[in-house]
Enzyme design. Structure first.
Site, PDB file in Angstrom:
ATOM      1  N   GLU A 107       1.059  -1.470   0.122  1.00 30.43           N
ATOM      2  CA  GLU A 107       0.060   0.099   0.218  1.00 30.43           C
ATOM      3  C   GLU A 107       0.866   1.037  -0.011  1.00 30.43           C
ATOM      4  OE1 GLU A 107      -3.864  -1.368   1.146  1.00 30.43           O
ATOM      5  OE2 GLU A 107      -3.458  -0.275   3.020  1.00 30.43           O
ATOM      6  N   HIS A 120       0.004  -5.799   8.129  1.00 36.88           N
ATOM      7  CA  HIS A 120       0.400  -4.345   9.084  1.00 36.88           C
ATOM      8  C   HIS A 120      -0.188  -5.117  10.299  1.00 36.88           C
ATOM      9  CE1 HIS A 120      -1.697  -2.103   5.389  1.00 36.88           C
ATOM     10  NE2 HIS A 120       0.344  -1.385   5.647  1.00 36.88           N
TER      11      HIS A 120
END
Length: 262
Positions: A107, A120
């Site tokens: 991302e 994440h």
């Protein structure tokens, strides 16, 4: 972070999220393109400390958008602290974003360069807030540690996760996944960039202090192919949609400062 009114396809993808989530065009949206030359070194930023020794993973799930490993978070057994954070934040879950075969999948980007995948680790501020849900809507509620995965050799510890993915192939599937400690997924250096941002999936709350590690970890193409065997769709659905390209493109910086730990 679940919902049925958004996805990553042509008809429900990131460019359309603002229709249901106007904050998508807000002032601190994530991810961003990190420009190391303009990320100022901040001497007041100390090292981050990850206290994961007592980590207790509970399950692994396919939520229709990613694969998620959830943790026991009723006490401070696994926390991130230091760096830009005023107090310890508890680990709640981690998940991945990835692309198609041979394509970008992270991302965040660094000077426009993308990686195969991005991990994440999501933490919440249990000192100030009663629940994860409450923290997720507060400006200082969440701290997310981002780790890039670049294609290379097999990652010796990632097998524990990729070997379990067949059990959560379909959207909505969950299975026990005990005793996994994400400490084994950290790179050797914990130097980082940090900035104020948002969740990268709807509801896109602007509640995240981002800590993006500079050093990536390696992942083999074979390991990445196991992520791409997951499906965006449920077992009862006629159409089978492979889970890939489940990332949001970089968002405008809008005057925010990106700080560097070194």
């Amino acid at each position: 972070m679940t919902g049925h009114d958004w996805g990553y396809g042509v008809e429900d993808g990131p460019s359309l999220w603002h229709q249901n989530y106007p904050i998508a065009e807000g002032s601190r949206q994530s991810p961003i393109d990190i420009l190391p030359q303009t990320a100022s070194h901040d001497p007041s930023l100390g090292p981050i400390a990850l206290k994961y020794d007592q980590c207790t993973s509970i399950n692994i799930a396919n939520n229709g958008h990613s694969v998620v490993v959830e943790f026991e978070d009723s006490d401070d057994r696994s926390v991130i602290q230091g760096g830009p954070l005023d107090n310890p934040y508890r680990l709640k879950q981690f998940h991945f974003h990835w692309g198609g075969k041979g394509c970008r999948g992270s991302e965040h980007t660094v000077e426009g360069h993308s990686y195969a995948s991005e991990l994440h680790l999501v933490h919440w501020n249990a000192v100030k807030y009663e629940t994860f849900g409450e923290a997720a809507t507060a400006p200082d509620g969440l701290a997310v540690l981002g780790i890039f995965l670049e294609t290379g050799d097999d990652h010796r510890w990632l097998h524990t996760i990729t070997d379990a993915l067949y059990m959560v192939k379909f959207k909505g599937s969950v299975t026990n996944f005990k005793s996994f400690n994400p400490k084994c997924l950290l790179p050797s250096s914990l130097h980082y960039w940090t900035y104020l941002g948002s969740l990268t999936t709807p509801p896109l709350h602007e509640s995240v202090t981002w800590i993006v590690l500079k050093e990536p970890i390696a992942v083999s193409e074979k390991q990445m192919s196991k992520f791409r065997m997951l499906l965006f769709t449920g077992e009862e659905e006629d159409q089978r949609m492979r889970m890939e390209n489940n990332f949001r493109p970089p968002q405008p910086l809008k005057g925010r400062k990106v700080r560097s730990s070194n």
